[in-house]
Write a protein that holds these residues in place. Structure first.
Motif, short mmCIF file in Angstrom:
data_model
loop_
_atom_site.label_atom_id
_atom_site.label_comp_id
_atom_site.label_asym_id
_atom_site.label_seq_id
_atom_site.Cartn_x
_atom_site.Cartn_y
_atom_site.Cartn_z
N ASN A 1 0.83 -1.19 0.00
CA ASN A 1 0.00 0.00 0.00
C ASN A 1 0.88 1.26 0.00
OD1 ASN A 1 -1.57 2.24 1.36
ND2 ASN A 1 -3.19 0.70 1.15
N VAL A 2 1.91 1.26 0.80
CA VAL A 2 2.81 2.41 0.89
C VAL A 2 3.62 2.57 -0.40
CG1 VAL A 2 4.75 3.43 2.15
CG2 VAL A 2 2.93 2.26 3.40
N VAL A 3 4.10 1.47 -0.95
CA VAL A 3 4.84 1.52 -2.22
C VAL A 3 3.95 2.09 -3.32
CG1 VAL A 3 5.89 0.12 -4.04
CG2 VAL A 3 6.49 -0.29 -1.66
N ALA A 4 2.71 1.64 -3.41
CA ALA A 4 1.79 2.13 -4.44
C ALA A 4 1.56 3.64 -4.28
CB ALA A 4 0.46 1.38 -4.36
N LYS A 5 1.40 4.09 -3.05
CA LYS A 5 1.20 5.52 -2.81
C LYS A 5 2.45 6.32 -3.17
CE LYS A 5 -1.34 8.89 -1.21
NZ LYS A 5 -2.60 9.28 -1.81
N ALA A 6 3.63 5.81 -2.82
CA ALA A 6 4.89 6.49 -3.16
C ALA A 6 5.07 6.58 -4.67
CB ALA A 6 6.08 5.76 -2.53
N LEU A 7 4.75 5.52 -5.38
CA LEU A 7 4.84 5.54 -6.85
C LEU A 7 3.88 6.57 -7.43
CD1 LEU A 7 5.14 1.72 -7.53
CD2 LEU A 7 6.92 3.45 -7.92
N ASP A 8 2.67 6.62 -6.91
CA ASP A 8 1.67 7.57 -7.39
C ASP A 8 2.10 9.01 -7.11
OD1 ASP A 8 -0.93 8.30 -8.48
OD2 ASP A 8 -1.44 8.82 -6.41
N LEU A 9 2.50 9.29 -5.88
CA LEU A 9 2.93 10.66 -5.53
C LEU A 9 4.14 11.09 -6.34
CD1 LEU A 9 2.52 10.57 -1.64
CD2 LEU A 9 1.13 11.89 -3.27
N SER A 10 5.09 10.17 -6.52
CA SER A 10 6.31 10.52 -7.24
C SER A 10 6.03 10.74 -8.73
CB SER A 10 7.40 9.47 -7.04
OG SER A 10 7.10 8.27 -7.70
N LYS A 11 5.06 10.03 -9.26
CA LYS A 11 4.69 10.24 -10.66
C LYS A 11 4.10 11.64 -10.85
CE LYS A 11 2.10 8.12 -14.42
NZ LYS A 11 1.22 7.02 -14.81
N LYS A 12 3.28 12.06 -9.91
CA LYS A 12 2.65 13.38 -9.98
C LYS A 12 3.65 14.52 -9.81
CE LYS A 12 -1.82 11.72 -8.41
NZ LYS A 12 -2.74 11.62 -7.28
N SER A 13 4.68 14.31 -8.99
CA SER A 13 5.63 15.39 -8.71
C SER A 13 6.84 15.37 -9.64
CB SER A 13 6.10 15.33 -7.25
OG SER A 13 6.83 14.15 -7.01
N GLY A 14 7.00 14.31 -10.45
CA GLY A 14 8.10 14.25 -11.41
C GLY A 14 9.47 14.40 -10.76
N ASN A 15 10.28 15.32 -11.28
CA ASN A 15 11.62 15.56 -10.74
C ASN A 15 11.63 16.50 -9.55
OD1 ASN A 15 13.19 13.99 -12.50
ND2 ASN A 15 13.06 15.54 -14.07
N ASP A 16 10.47 17.05 -9.21
CA ASP A 16 10.42 18.06 -8.15
C ASP A 16 10.65 17.50 -6.75
OD1 ASP A 16 9.94 20.02 -10.02
OD2 ASP A 16 7.76 19.89 -9.81
N TYR A 17 10.40 16.22 -6.56
CA TYR A 17 10.49 15.68 -5.21
C TYR A 17 10.87 14.21 -5.25
CZ TYR A 17 9.40 15.30 -0.25
OH TYR A 17 9.49 15.12 1.10
N THR A 18 11.66 13.79 -4.30
CA THR A 18 12.03 12.39 -4.12
C THR A 18 11.37 11.89 -2.84
OG1 THR A 18 14.14 12.68 -5.22
CG2 THR A 18 13.93 10.76 -3.79
N TYR A 19 10.70 10.77 -2.93
CA TYR A 19 10.04 10.19 -1.76
C TYR A 19 10.90 9.08 -1.18
CZ TYR A 19 6.04 12.84 -3.23
OH TYR A 19 5.22 13.87 -3.57
N ARG A 20 11.05 9.10 0.13
CA ARG A 20 11.81 8.06 0.83
C ARG A 20 10.85 7.31 1.73
NH1 ARG A 20 15.44 10.70 4.63
NH2 ARG A 20 13.78 10.45 6.14
N MET A 21 10.77 6.00 1.52
CA MET A 21 9.95 5.16 2.38
C MET A 21 10.84 4.62 3.49
SD MET A 21 7.64 1.86 1.41
CE MET A 21 8.80 0.57 1.76
N GLU A 22 10.39 4.77 4.71
CA GLU A 22 11.13 4.29 5.87
C GLU A 22 10.44 3.06 6.45
OE1 GLU A 22 10.96 7.65 8.49
OE2 GLU A 22 12.54 8.70 7.40
N THR A 23 11.22 2.19 7.07
CA THR A 23 10.68 1.02 7.75
C THR A 23 10.80 1.23 9.26
OG1 THR A 23 11.34 -0.41 5.93
CG2 THR A 23 10.88 -1.48 8.04
N TRP A 24 9.68 1.13 9.94
CA TRP A 24 9.63 1.28 11.39
C TRP A 24 9.08 -0.01 11.99
CZ3 TRP A 24 10.67 5.86 14.20
CH2 TRP A 24 11.03 6.94 13.42
N LYS A 25 9.64 -0.40 13.14
CA LYS A 25 9.13 -1.56 13.85
C LYS A 25 9.18 -1.26 15.34
CE LYS A 25 9.52 -6.53 14.30
NZ LYS A 25 10.20 -7.74 13.89
N ASP A 26 8.07 -1.48 16.00
CA ASP A 26 7.94 -1.22 17.43
C ASP A 26 8.38 0.20 17.79
OD1 ASP A 26 7.08 -3.87 17.82
OD2 ASP A 26 9.15 -4.58 17.96
#
Length: 71
Positions: A20-45
């Motif tokens: 779900n998070v990967v799909a959202k990151a792909l969608d957001l990054s497609k809309k923003s093009g070169n203007d922004y880089t999205y970093r997905m972080e992994t959190w546990k506990d």
């Protein structure tokens, strides 16, 4: 004159399902093009696990970064 700048980081999206998070990151990054880089972080506990994935222009480029630094 030389100038330096940075963008403040902000939480764009959060979910417990990784796909779900990967799909959202792909969608957001497609809309923003070169203007922004999205970093997905992994959190546990409530702790950051330092397992990042990077997205820009509707594509993940994590492996490209890893390849570039391991040459």
């Amino acid at each position: 004159m030389q100038k330096y700048a940075w963008d403040d980081e902000e939480l764009c999206y959060e979910h417990e399902d990784i796909e779900n998070v990967v799909a959202k990151a792909l969608d957001l990054s497609k809309k923003s093009g070169n203007d922004y880089t999205y970093r997905m972080e992994t959190w546990k506990d409530g702790k950051l696990k330092y397992q990042f994935r990077f997205f820009q222009n509707g594509k993940e480029f994590t492996q490209d970064l890893i390849s570039a630094i391991t040459i």
